[in-house]
Motif scaffolding. Structure first.
Motif, PDB file in Angstrom:
ATOM      1  N   LEU A  17       0.834  -1.207   0.000  1.00 33.45           N
ATOM      2  CA  LEU A  17       0.000   0.000   0.000  1.00 33.45           C
ATOM      3  C   LEU A  17       0.865   1.251   0.000  1.00 33.45           C
ATOM      4  N   ARG A  18       1.859   1.248   0.857  1.00 35.39           N
ATOM      5  CA  ARG A  18       2.711   2.442   0.933  1.00 35.39           C
ATOM      6  C   ARG A  18       3.389   2.705  -0.401  1.00 35.39           C
ATOM      7  N   GLU A  19       3.923   1.615  -0.993  1.00 36.84           N
ATOM      8  CA  GLU A  19       4.657   1.740  -2.247  1.00 36.84           C
ATOM      9  C   GLU A  19       3.738   2.198  -3.388  1.00 36.84           C
ATOM     10  N   ALA A  24       0.492   8.894  -5.700  1.00 36.27           N
ATOM     11  CA  ALA A  24      -0.830   9.503  -5.444  1.00 36.27           C
ATOM     12  C   ALA A  24      -0.764  10.384  -4.195  1.00 36.27           C
ATOM     13  N   HIS A  25       0.022   9.955  -3.213  1.00 36.91           N
ATOM     14  CA  HIS A  25       0.162  10.736  -1.994  1.00 36.91           C
ATOM     15  C   HIS A  25       0.820  12.080  -2.280  1.00 36.91           C
ATOM     16  N   GLY A  26       1.884  12.034  -3.072  1.00 36.01           N
ATOM     17  CA  GLY A  26       2.572  13.270  -3.443  1.00 36.01           C
ATOM     18  C   GLY A  26       1.638  14.222  -4.169  1.00 36.01           C
ATOM     19  N   GLU A  27       0.813  13.653  -5.057  1.00 36.03           N
ATOM     20  CA  GLU A  27      -0.125  14.500  -5.814  1.00 36.03           C
ATOM     21  C   GLU A  27      -1.189  15.093  -4.888  1.00 36.03           C
ATOM     22  N   ALA A  28      -1.673  14.255  -3.941  1.00 34.76           N
ATOM     23  CA  ALA A  28      -2.735  14.745  -3.040  1.00 34.76           C
ATOM     24  C   ALA A  28      -2.211  15.885  -2.174  1.00 34.76           C
ATOM     25  N   ASN A  29      -0.996  15.717  -1.640  1.00 35.49           N
ATOM     26  CA  ASN A  29      -0.580  16.791  -0.733  1.00 35.49           C
ATOM     27  C   ASN A  29       0.063  17.963  -1.449  1.00 35.49           C
ATOM     28  N   SER A  30       0.140  17.885  -2.787  1.00 33.73           N
ATOM     29  CA  SER A  30       0.525  19.121  -3.480  1.00 33.73           C
ATOM     30  C   SER A  30      -0.675  19.748  -4.196  1.00 33.73           C
ATOM     31  N   PHE A  33      -5.330  23.510  -2.860  1.00 28.78           N
ATOM     32  CA  PHE A  33      -6.042  23.804  -1.608  1.00 28.78           C
ATOM     33  C   PHE A  33      -5.198  23.410  -0.399  1.00 28.78           C
ATOM     34  N   ILE A  34      -4.589  22.235  -0.450  1.00 29.98           N
ATOM     35  CA  ILE A  34      -3.800  21.752   0.684  1.00 29.98           C
ATOM     36  C   ILE A  34      -2.564  22.629   0.870  1.00 29.98           C
ATOM     37  N   GLU A  35      -1.875  22.923  -0.230  1.00 31.03           N
ATOM     38  CA  GLU A  35      -0.650  23.726  -0.126  1.00 31.03           C
ATOM     39  C   GLU A  35      -0.955  25.105   0.467  1.00 31.03           C
ATOM     40  N   SER A 131     -10.235   2.782   4.999  1.00 36.01           N
ATOM     41  CA  SER A 131      -9.757   2.943   6.367  1.00 36.01           C
ATOM     42  C   SER A 131      -8.271   3.350   6.360  1.00 36.01           C
ATOM     43  N   TYR A 132      -7.472   2.625   5.596  1.00 34.19           N
ATOM     44  CA  TYR A 132      -6.037   2.926   5.487  1.00 34.19           C
ATOM     45  C   TYR A 132      -5.824   4.364   5.012  1.00 34.19           C
ATOM     46  N   THR A 133      -6.492   4.727   3.925  1.00 36.92           N
ATOM     47  CA  THR A 133      -6.246   6.048   3.316  1.00 36.92           C
ATOM     48  C   THR A 133      -6.548   7.171   4.299  1.00 36.92           C
ATOM     49  N   ARG A 134      -7.656   7.062   5.003  1.00 35.50           N
ATOM     50  CA  ARG A 134      -8.010   8.171   5.888  1.00 35.50           C
ATOM     51  C   ARG A 134      -7.285   8.062   7.241  1.00 35.50           C
ATOM     52  N   SER A 140      -0.723  10.516  10.368  1.00 27.56           N
ATOM     53  CA  SER A 140       0.592  10.882   9.808  1.00 27.56           C
ATOM     54  C   SER A 140       0.569  12.362   9.438  1.00 27.56           C
ATOM     55  N   GLY A 141       0.217  12.648   8.176  1.00 27.09           N
ATOM     56  CA  GLY A 141       0.141  14.043   7.733  1.00 27.09           C
ATOM     57  C   GLY A 141      -0.854  14.857   8.540  1.00 27.09           C
ATOM     58  N   GLY A 142      -1.882  14.192   9.053  1.00 23.15           N
ATOM     59  CA  GLY A 142      -2.890  14.896   9.852  1.00 23.15           C
ATOM     60  C   GLY A 142      -2.281  15.622  11.038  1.00 23.15           C
ATOM     61  N   ILE A 144       0.616  17.002  11.080  1.00 20.04           N
ATOM     62  CA  ILE A 144       1.238  18.231  10.549  1.00 20.04           C
ATOM     63  C   ILE A 144       0.138  19.265  10.281  1.00 20.04           C
ATOM     64  N   VAL A 145      -0.979  18.785   9.702  1.00 23.10           N
ATOM     65  CA  VAL A 145      -2.099  19.690   9.411  1.00 23.10           C
ATOM     66  C   VAL A 145      -2.538  20.372  10.712  1.00 23.10           C
ATOM     67  N   LYS A 146      -2.676  19.583  11.760  1.00 27.98           N
ATOM     68  CA  LYS A 146      -3.130  20.146  13.045  1.00 27.98           C
ATOM     69  C   LYS A 146      -2.194  21.282  13.511  1.00 27.98           C
ATOM     70  N   VAL A 209     -12.353  16.316  -3.749  1.00 24.57           N
ATOM     71  CA  VAL A 209     -12.876  17.230  -2.715  1.00 24.57           C
ATOM     72  C   VAL A 209     -11.958  18.461  -2.625  1.00 24.57           C
ATOM     73  N   PHE A 210     -10.641  18.239  -2.639  1.00 25.48           N
ATOM     74  CA  PHE A 210      -9.703  19.378  -2.543  1.00 25.48           C
ATOM     75  C   PHE A 210      -9.880  20.308  -3.743  1.00 25.48           C
ATOM     76  N   THR A 211     -10.140  19.745  -4.914  1.00 18.51           N
ATOM     77  CA  THR A 211     -10.319  20.578  -6.113  1.00 18.51           C
ATOM     78  C   THR A 211     -11.533  21.483  -5.940  1.00 18.51           C
TER      79      THR A 211
HETATM   80  C1  HEM Z   1      -2.028  17.554   4.006  1.00 17.47           C
HETATM   81  C2  HEM Z   1      -0.860  17.283   3.525  1.00 17.47           C
HETATM   82  C3  HEM Z   1      -0.178  15.990   3.860  1.00 17.47           C
HETATM   83  C4  HEM Z   1       0.996  15.860   4.496  1.00 17.47           C
HETATM   84  C5  HEM Z   1       1.891  16.966   4.983  1.00 17.47           C
HETATM   85  C6  HEM Z   1       1.236  14.443   4.636  1.00 17.47           C
HETATM   86  C7  HEM Z   1       2.322  13.899   5.246  1.00 17.47           C
HETATM   87  C8  HEM Z   1       2.536  12.566   5.484  1.00 17.47           C
HETATM   88  C9  HEM Z   1       3.701  11.996   6.109  1.00 17.47           C
HETATM   89  C10 HEM Z   1       4.895  12.781   6.633  1.00 17.47           C
HETATM   90  C11 HEM Z   1       3.540  10.667   6.130  1.00 17.47           C
HETATM   91  C12 HEM Z   1       4.561   9.637   6.620  1.00 17.47           C
HETATM   92  C13 HEM Z   1       4.321   9.225   8.043  1.00 17.47           C
HETATM   93  C14 HEM Z   1       5.137   8.033   8.475  1.00 17.47           C
HETATM   94  O1  HEM Z   1       6.185   7.744   7.895  1.00 17.47           O
HETATM   95  O2  HEM Z   1       4.698   7.365   9.398  1.00 17.47           O
HETATM   96  C15 HEM Z   1       2.246  10.395   5.557  1.00 17.47           C
HETATM   97  C16 HEM Z   1       1.698   9.161   5.445  1.00 17.47           C
HETATM   98  C17 HEM Z   1       0.457   8.924   4.929  1.00 17.47           C
HETATM   99  N1  HEM Z   1      -0.417   9.842   4.375  1.00 17.47           N
HETATM  100 FE1  HEM Z   1      -0.103  11.773   4.171  1.00 17.47          FE
HETATM  101  N2  HEM Z   1       0.201  13.755   4.093  1.00 17.47           N
HETATM  102  C18 HEM Z   1      -0.684  14.680   3.607  1.00 17.47           C
HETATM  103  C19 HEM Z   1      -1.851  14.427   2.950  1.00 17.47           C
HETATM  104  C20 HEM Z   1      -2.420  13.203   2.825  1.00 17.47           C
HETATM  105  C21 HEM Z   1      -3.660  12.934   2.169  1.00 17.47           C
HETATM  106  C22 HEM Z   1      -4.538  13.987   1.502  1.00 17.47           C
HETATM  107  C23 HEM Z   1      -3.886  11.610   2.280  1.00 17.47           C
HETATM  108  C24 HEM Z   1      -5.045  10.811   1.776  1.00 17.47           C
HETATM  109  C25 HEM Z   1      -6.262  11.220   1.895  1.00 17.47           C
HETATM  110  C26 HEM Z   1      -2.763  11.022   2.994  1.00 17.47           C
HETATM  111  C27 HEM Z   1      -2.631   9.708   3.312  1.00 17.47           C
HETATM  112  C28 HEM Z   1      -1.523   9.175   3.941  1.00 17.47           C
HETATM  113  C29 HEM Z   1      -1.373   7.769   4.245  1.00 17.47           C
HETATM  114  C30 HEM Z   1      -2.370   6.669   3.938  1.00 17.47           C
HETATM  115  C31 HEM Z   1      -0.140   7.617   4.870  1.00 17.47           C
HETATM  116  C32 HEM Z   1       0.488   6.344   5.385  1.00 17.47           C
HETATM  117  C33 HEM Z   1       1.553   5.840   4.427  1.00 17.47           C
HETATM  118  C34 HEM Z   1       2.088   4.503   4.927  1.00 17.47           C
HETATM  119  O3  HEM Z   1       2.923   4.525   5.787  1.00 17.47           O
HETATM  120  O4  HEM Z   1       1.602   3.483   4.435  1.00 17.47           O
HETATM  121  N3  HEM Z   1      -1.890  12.026   3.306  1.00 17.47           N
HETATM  122  N4  HEM Z   1       1.657  11.565   5.169  1.00 17.47           N
END
Ligand code: HEM
Length: 218
Positions: A17-19, A24-30, A33-35, A131-134, A140-142, A144-146, A209-211
């Motif tokens: 999943l991570r791989e 897609a993750h890079g695209e979502a967080n760039s 709206f998010i940036e 469940s995984y995605t949210r 994780s990123g949440g 940082i958002v907080k 949703v971000f769009t």
């Molecule tokens: C808002 C900007 C975002 C930032 C700054 C961010 C940052 C990160 C970081 C730093 C991690 C790695 C955490 C770790 O190694 O344990 C991570 C993991 C993850 N993020 Fe984001 N993220 C963002 C947006 C999103 C969005 C929009 C989604 C999907 C809706 C998402 C889904 C995930 C998931 C599923 C993981 C877990 C990856 C894994 O370890 O399998 N992130 N994020």
């Protein structure tokens, strides 16, 4: 006598999943709206609007969690400490005021996302994907958002309770346990493929949703 066939250990689902979602993750967080939200270029109203969009999504997800909690194969992936709906409702009451249910406006992309979870959430691979995605994202990123919402938009705990998991004292430990639970799921090859495909779709649904949020706030 035949020689033992050398087998390579299967890659755990959490690693797949991570791989597979890295791009897609890079695209979502760039997304614009998010940036802009994270860099402080938007307003508290934009954060409030994002919180409002999350409510129907988590209502749908957590209905699916409740249903899967009784399922032999699904129960291991259902963690009550992840439940986000009560925290979101508190945030919305703080951000919009007591009449928040009449104030919030749910966007078409949000309806589509929540409806989709309701349609497929009873299937374990699909539930696992959403469940995984949210939740892993929120943990994780949440986090940082907080921090950024507090820093840029003058919020304390009220208004960002969604990003706080009071029943998860050590996020890293929990994330490892969650990944273990993913890896223990009894899924056949087709179901693993379905999980990976559905996770990519989950990222797409989030981006939609971000769009729509960008069209309003950016
Ligand atoms: C808002 C900007 C975002 C930032 C700054 C961010 C940052 C990160 C970081 C730093 C991690 C790695 C955490 C770790 O190694 O344990 C991570 C993991 C993850 N993020 Fe984001 N993220 C963002 C947006 C999103 C969005 C929009 C989604 C999907 C809706 C998402 C889904 C995930 C998931 C599923 C993981 C877990 C990856 C894994 O370890 O399998 N992130 N994020």
């Amino acid at each position: 006598m035949s020689l033992p066939v050398e087998e390579t250990a299967p890659v755990p689902l959490s690693a797949l999943l991570r791989e597979r979602t890295r791009a897609a993750h890079g695209e979502a967080n760039s997304e614009q709206f998010i940036e802009e939200l994270l860099s402080g270029g938007l307003s508290r109203a934009a954060h409030a609007d994002l919180s409002a969009q999350l409510l129907p999504v988590y209502e749908a997800l957590e209905e699916a969690s409740a249903a899967l909690g009784d399922d032999d194969r699904g129960a291991g992936l259902v963690f009550t400490e992840l439940a986000r709906v009560p925290a979101l409702e508190r945030d919305l009451a703080f951000l919009y005021g007591p009449a928040w249910r009449d104030e919030i406006r749910i966007l078409p992309a949000t309806h589509a996302y929540a409806d989709h979870i309701r349609e497929v959430g009873g299937s374990l691979p699909h539930y696992a994907a959403h469940s995984y995605t949210r939740y892993l994202g929120d943990l994780s990123g949440g986090q940082i958002v907080k921090r950024m919402m507090k820093q840029h938009y003058g919020l304390e705990e009220e208004g960002v309770a969604f990003y706080t998991f009071p029943d998860i004292p050590k996020v890293k430990v929990f994330k490892d346990a969650y990944r273990d639970a993913l890896d223990q799921l009894d899924l056949d090859d087709d179901e693993v493929t379905a999980t990976l495909d559905e996770t990519l779709l989950a990222f797409t649904l989030n981006r939609a949703v971000f769009t729509e949020l960008a069209e309003i706030h950016c």
